[in-house]
Design an enzyme around this catalytic site. Structure first.
Site, PDB file in Angstrom:
ATOM      1  N   CYS A 283    -113.052  -4.939  -1.653  1.00 23.44           N
ATOM      2  CA  CYS A 283    -113.490  -4.146  -0.512  1.00 23.44           C
ATOM      3  C   CYS A 283    -113.990  -5.070   0.581  1.00 23.44           C
ATOM      4  O   CYS A 283    -114.064  -6.292   0.407  1.00 23.44           O
ATOM      5  CB  CYS A 283    -114.579  -3.159  -0.914  1.00 23.44           C
ATOM      6  SG  CYS A 283    -116.093  -3.985  -1.480  1.00 23.44           S
TER       7      CYS A 283
ATOM      8  N   CYS B 138    -116.818  -7.362  -0.314  1.00 22.01           N
ATOM      9  CA  CYS B 138    -116.427  -8.582  -1.037  1.00 22.01           C
ATOM     10  C   CYS B 138    -116.070  -9.690  -0.055  1.00 22.01           C
ATOM     11  O   CYS B 138    -116.487 -10.846  -0.213  1.00 22.01           O
ATOM     12  CB  CYS B 138    -115.237  -8.296  -1.947  1.00 22.01           C
ATOM     13  SG  CYS B 138    -115.562  -7.142  -3.286  1.00 22.01           S
TER      14      CYS B 138
ATOM     15  N   ASP C  68     -88.951  -2.064  21.503  1.00 22.73           N
ATOM     16  CA  ASP C  68     -87.883  -3.011  21.779  1.00 22.73           C
ATOM     17  C   ASP C  68     -86.700  -2.199  22.306  1.00 22.73           C
ATOM     18  O   ASP C  68     -86.642  -0.987  22.103  1.00 22.73           O
ATOM     19  CB  ASP C  68     -87.499  -3.748  20.498  1.00 22.73           C
ATOM     20  CG  ASP C  68     -86.299  -4.652  20.685  1.00 22.73           C
ATOM     21  OD1 ASP C  68     -86.295  -5.441  21.643  1.00 22.73           O
ATOM     22  OD2 ASP C  68     -85.355  -4.541  19.890  1.00 22.73           O
TER      23      ASP C  68
ATOM     24  N   ASP D 100     -86.557  -3.728  15.665  1.00 20.54           N
ATOM     25  CA  ASP D 100     -85.583  -3.828  14.571  1.00 20.54           C
ATOM     26  C   ASP D 100     -85.149  -5.250  14.270  1.00 20.54           C
ATOM     27  O   ASP D 100     -84.376  -5.460  13.348  1.00 20.54           O
ATOM     28  CB  ASP D 100     -84.344  -2.987  14.887  1.00 20.54           C
ATOM     29  CG  ASP D 100     -83.482  -3.619  15.975  1.00 20.54           C
ATOM     30  OD1 ASP D 100     -84.049  -4.282  16.876  1.00 20.54           O
ATOM     31  OD2 ASP D 100     -82.247  -3.449  15.924  1.00 20.54           O
TER      32      ASP D 100
ATOM     33  N   ASP E 210     -88.823  -9.261  16.873  1.00 20.68           N
ATOM     34  CA  ASP E 210     -89.874  -8.257  16.984  1.00 20.68           C
ATOM     35  C   ASP E 210     -90.970  -8.444  15.934  1.00 20.68           C
ATOM     36  O   ASP E 210     -92.010  -7.780  16.008  1.00 20.68           O
ATOM     37  CB  ASP E 210     -89.284  -6.847  16.826  1.00 20.68           C
ATOM     38  CG  ASP E 210     -88.233  -6.543  17.879  1.00 20.68           C
ATOM     39  OD1 ASP E 210     -88.456  -6.902  19.048  1.00 20.68           O
ATOM     40  OD2 ASP E 210     -87.192  -5.959  17.529  1.00 20.68           O
TER      41      ASP E 210
END
Length: 763
Positions: free
Chosen positions: A24, A27, A429, A658, A662
Site C-alpha cells: 500500500c 509501505c 494521435d 496506436d 505514442d
C-alpha cells in the site's frame, strides 16, 4: 547542507532498487523514510506501481549494501534494479502465485459461503462446526498469512493499513467462532463466523492479485519496446562485413542495412537511396524518402534500398532508448481509490482497537460481568471487520471490466478504470486512431483532354506488383472503381529509389514512356507542371502527398538508374495527371468527438504529421485543438502541459494512440487508451485497449468508468455506514456477536448486489 541544497547538488548520482513486500501507499512511505535516514542519501522516492525506489546519493558516501540493509530493516526486500525490460523474479513469482492463492482460498471458502446464499431459498446447507474450522483455518492462516505479516509491519511502524484491518477483523471473527466451537463441542446451537473471515480474506486477496497484474503490465510495455531493436548489426571492417552484437557497435562504425531489414542503430546515411518506415516513431503511415546525408533511427524499417550508415548514437543515447526511459519515468505511481481505503484504515484501525478496549474495560469494570464484556468487545471487532470494505472496490471493478469487455473495451487494470471517470480532456494521435492508418488515393485529377478512368488504369498498370504503400493505394482505388476492367499492357517497369517508377507502353503503334513520381523528379525531367500548380498547392495545404503522372515519346526514356537519359533528350514530356494521397478519416471519428463533447470532455489532436494534414482532420471531425509536428518526447510533455492550472489545464487527461511513438504519451497520461489494431507496445503501455479500434469506444470507456466509479463510492459509503452505525451499537451492548455477524453478511451482500447492477450497462 540543507535538503533543498542537497537535492540541487549536481554531483549526486542516481541508483535504483527493486523493492519487494510493499502492499500500500503507507509501505512506500515507510521505505522512503528508511532510505532517507541513511547517511549520504540526498533524496529517495518509491514508485509503488513498479516497485522501484529511486535514490539520489552523494558520490562515495554510501554503499548499496547499506541501502539494502535499511530497506530490510524496515521489513521489506531490496535488490539492485534489474535492467529495463526485465522483470524481477520475485515480482513474477508473486504475481503468478497470487492467482493460485486466490483460487485456493475461493475453493475452500465456497462451501462456507454457500449456506448464507442458499438460506433465503429455505435450504439449510450449514456444515458442522468442525468441518467449518477445517475449511476456514487454511484460508485464515495459510492463504491469509500475508495480512498478518504486512499488518505486523504497519503496527510496528505505529500506523494502520488495510492489511492490519483485515488481520484484526478476520481474527476476531475466527477467534470467536473457535471459542463457540470449543464451548459447545461443535453442536448446531453455536453461532460461527468462519465464513465471514474466509470470504473477507479471499476477496481482499483477489484485489491484491488484480493490483499485481497491473504492475506486471509496466515491464511488458518496456519489453515490447526493446523488441524493436535488432540484436545484431552488420558492421563494415575494411573490406569485410562482420555481424556484431548491438552492444559492441561503436560510434562512427559503418553499418550495412539490407532492404526490408530493421535499422539497428541511429545513424547518417553515407550511401544508398530508399524509403524508411518510421511509423514506430512518427506514427505516420507513409514511408519517408532517404538518401545520403539523411538521418535514420534504430528500430525503423528500411525499404527497398541497400544502405550504408555511419553510427551516430549507441546505447542509452539512441532515440529508442530515450523513448524507453520516457515510458519508465511516466509510468509512476498514481492514486487509485483503493489508497483512500488505506488512508482511512490508518485512522480506523486504532480507533476500532481503542473502542474495543474501552468496551471491554467499561463493561467489565462497570458490571463485573467479564464474559459479557468480552462478547461485547468481540462484537465491536466483528462488526468492524471489513466484510463490505474488502469487496467494495474489487467487485465493482470486476463487474465494470466484465461488461466493458463484452462491448470491446478491454480495461487491464483497476487504476485505469478508477481514473477514467475524471477525464476532462482527451488527446488523440491521428494516424491509425482517428484515421485508417494507411495511405489512400484521395484525388486523381487528369490534365485537360485526358480521361480520368484511363489515367487511373494506366497508373494502376505501372504500379502493378509494387509493394510501396502509395502503389497499393492506387490499386485499391482502381479495384474499387474499375475492378472488372483490364489494365493496359505496360513493360519495362523500373522503380527509381526516392523518386518514383517508370514503364513503357504502346498506343496506336507508338511507344511511350510513363513515369510517376514526385514534383522534384518531374522538374528534373523537364515536365511542365504549371497546369496543376494551384490544385497541387491546395492538396498539399491539406497535408496530402502529391505525385504526378507524365508521358513522353519513347526516345526520351530515362535511364534505369533514374539519373540520366538516352536518345533525344530534347523531346518534351508532358504531365497527364496528378495524384493526391492521404489518410482517410475513420467513419465513426466525428460521432466519437461529438459524444465526448456531450460528456464535457475537451479534445486535442497530437500528431507528428504536418500542420496542413492535422488541421484538415480537426476541421472534418470537430476537434477543439491541434498540435502538429509533435515528436514522441514532445507528446509526453504536451500531455503534462494539459494539466497545468491557468493554461487551459485539466486535472485528468487521457491519451488515445496506436503506435510506438505514442507510448511515452500513453504512459504520461492519467489514462492511456490504445487501439487494438495498433502495436503491442501501445497496448502494453495503455491501461485501456479498444479491441475494435473504433473511436466511438473512447466515450464509451469514459462512461463505463464513471458508472463503475459511482458504484465503488456507493459501496465504500455503505461499507463505512455499517461500521459507523454498528460499532456504537455493539459497544453499548445492543448487538450480540450473532447480530454483528449477520450485519457483516448483509453488508457484503449489499455491496456485491449493487456492483452487479453494472452488468446492465450499454454503450
Amino acid at each position: 547542507m540543507s535538503e533543498a541544497a542537497a537535492q540541487a547538488d549536481p554531483s549526486a548520482t542516481a541508483l535504483a532498487l527493486d523493492i519487494g513486500g510493499m502492499t500500500c501507499a503507507a509501505c512506500a512511505t515507510r521505505v522512503e523514510k528508511s532510505l532517507r535516514k541513511v547517511g549520504g542519501v540526498v533524496d529517495a522516492g518509491v514508485n509503488l506501481a513498479t516497485e522501484v525506489a529511486n535514490v539520489r546519493i552523494a558520490p562515495g558516501a554510501v554503499r548499496v549494501s547499506e541501502l539494502i540493509a535499511a530497506v530490510e530493516a524496515a521489513g521489506y526486500e531490496a535488490r539492485v534494479h534489474a535492467e529495463a525490460g526485465t522483470e524481477a523474479p520475485a515480482m513474477a513469482v508473486r504475481a503468478d502465485r497470487g492467482g493460485l492463492w486466490v483460487a485456493g482460498a475461493a475453493l475452500l471458502s465456497l462451501p462456507l459461503a454457500a449456506p448464507m446464499l442458499l438460506a433465503p431459498f429455505g435450504i439449510d446447507a450449514m456444515l458442522p462446526g468442525w468441518w467449518q474450522l477445517l475449511l476456514a483455518a487454511p484460508v485464515q492462516f495459510v492463504f491469509g498469512a500475508r495480512f498478518y505479516r504486512d499488518g505486523w509491519k504497519a503496527a510496528r511502524a505505529l500506523s494502520g493499513n488495510m492489511d492490519l484491518l483485515v488481520a484484526i477483523g478476520t481474527s476476531a471473527a475466527f477467534g470467536l467462532s473457535l471459542y463457540e466451537l470449543l464451548a459447545h463441542g461443535g453442536g448446531h446451537g453455536a453461532h460461527y463466523y468462519f465464513e465471514a473471515s474466509a470470504v473477507v480474506v479471499t476477496l481482499v486477496l483477489l484485489g491484491k492479485w488484480l493490483e499485481a497484474r497491473a504492475k506486471r503490465r509496466t515491464v511488458d510495455a518496456i519489453r515490447a519496446l526493446q523488441a524493436l531493436r535488432p540484436d545484431t548489426a552488420r558492421v563494415v571492417v575494411g573490406a569485410r562485413e562482420i555481424e556484431l552484437p548491438i552492444a559492441q557497435v561503436a560510434l562512427g562504425d559503418e553499418v550495412l542495412v539490407r532492404p526490408g531489414e530493421r535499422i539497428p542503430v541511429d545513424g547518417e546515411i553515407l550511401d544508398g537511396l530508399t524509403h524508411v518506415d518510421e511509423s514506430m516513431l512518427t506514427g505516420e503511415s507513409q514511408p519517408v524518402s532517404k538518401g545520403p546525408g539523411s538521418r535514420v533511427v534504430g528500430g525503423s524499417i528500411n525499404g527497398e534500398g541497400l544502405l550504408r550508415l555511419r553510427t551516430s548514437a549507441i546505447g542509452a543515447e539512441t532515440v529508442l532508448a530515450r523513448i524507453i526511459r520516457l515510458v519508465e519515468d511516466a509510468q509512476a505511481a498514481k492514486a487509485p481509490i483503493q489508497r483512500l481505503v488505506d488512508r482511512v484504515s490508518a485512522v480506523f484501525v486504532p480507533v476500532v482497537l481503542g473502542i474495543g478496549l474501552l468496551t471491554l474495560l467499561g463493561w467489565g469494570l462497570g458490571t463485573g460481568d467479564w464474559t459479557r464484556a468480552v462478547l461485547n468487545a468481540v462484537s465491536v471487532l466483528v462488526i468492524a471487520c471489513p466484510c463490505a470494505l474488502g469487496p467494495a472496490t474489487p467487485t465493482a471493478i470486476m463487474a465494470g471490466t466484465g461488461v466493458a469487455a463484452r462491448h470491446g473495451i478491454l480495461i487491464k487494470d483497476a487504476q485505469a478504470l478508477e481514473l477514467a471517470h475524471a477525464v476532462r480532456a482527451v488527446a488523440f494521435d491521428k494516424t491509425g486512431t482517428l484515421t485508417v492508418g494507411q495511405p489512400a488515393l484521395l484525388a486523381a485529377e487528369p490534365a485537360k483532354g485526358v480521361d480520368r478512368s484511363a489515367l487511373l488504369a494506366l497508373t494502376a498498370a505501372v504500379q502493378h506488383g509494387s509493394e510501396h504503400p502509395l502503389a497499393k493505394a492506387v490499386r485499391r482505388a482502381f479495384d474499387a472503381e474499375q475492378g472488372a476492367a483490364a489494365l493496359p499492357p505496360v513493360t519495362g517497369i523500373r522503380a527509381v529509389a526516392g523518386r518514383g517508377v517508370s514503364a513503357t507502353m504502346q498506343q496506336d503503334g507508338a511507344h511511350f514512356e510513363v513515369f510517376i513520381g514526385s514534383e522534384g523528379w518531374m522538374v528534373e525531367r523537364g515536365v511542365d507542371l504549371a497546369a496543376f500548380a494551384a490544385r497541387a498547392a491546395a492538396q498539399q495545404a491539406d497535408g496530402r502527398t502529391v505525385s504526378f503522372v507524365a508521358l513522353a515519346p519513347a526516345p526520351a526514356v530515362i535511364g534505369g538508374d533514374g539519373q540520366s537519359g538516352r536518345g533525344d533528350a530534347t523531346v518534351q514530356a508532358r504531365a497527364i495527371g496528378m495524384l493526391a494521397f492521404g489518410d482517410a478519416i475513420k467513419p465513426g471519428a466525428a460521432a466519437a468527438i461529438a459524444a465526448l463533447h456531450r460528456l464535457g470532455v475537451r479534445t486535442v489532436l497530437l500528431t507528428g504529421d504536418n500542420p496542413g494534414a492535422a488541421a484538415s482532420v480537426a476541421r472534418s471531425i470537430g476537434l477543439d485543438e491541434v498540435r502538429a509536428q509533435v515528436l514522441p518526447e514532445q507528446k509526453a510533455e504536451a500531455i503534462r502541459a494539459l494539466r497545468v492550472p491557468g493554461a487551459g489545464g485539466v486535472p485528468v487527461v487521457a491519451m488515445v494512440g496506436d503506435g510506438v511513438n505514442d507510448a511515452p504519451a500513453l504512459a504520461a497520461a492519467d489514462v492511456g487508451i490504445a487501439m487494438g489494431t495498433g502495436t503491442d507496445v501501445a497496448m502494453h503501455t495503455a491501461g485501456i485497449t479498444l479491441m475494435r479500434g473504433d473511436p466511438a469506444l473512447v466515450p464509451a470507456a469514459i462512461d463505463v468508468s464513471r458508472r463503475t466509479y459511482a458504484k465503488i463510492r456507493q459501496n465504500l459509503f455503505w461499507a463505512f455506514v455499517y461500521n459507523v452505525i454498528g460499532i456504537p451499537l455493539a459497544a453499548f451492548g445492543y448487538l450480540s456477536p450473532v447480530v454483528a455477524g449477520a450485519a457483516m453478511a448483509l453488508s457484503s451482500v449489499s455491496v456485491v448486489t449493487n456492483a452487479l447492477t453494472l452488468r446492465r450497462w450499454r454503450p
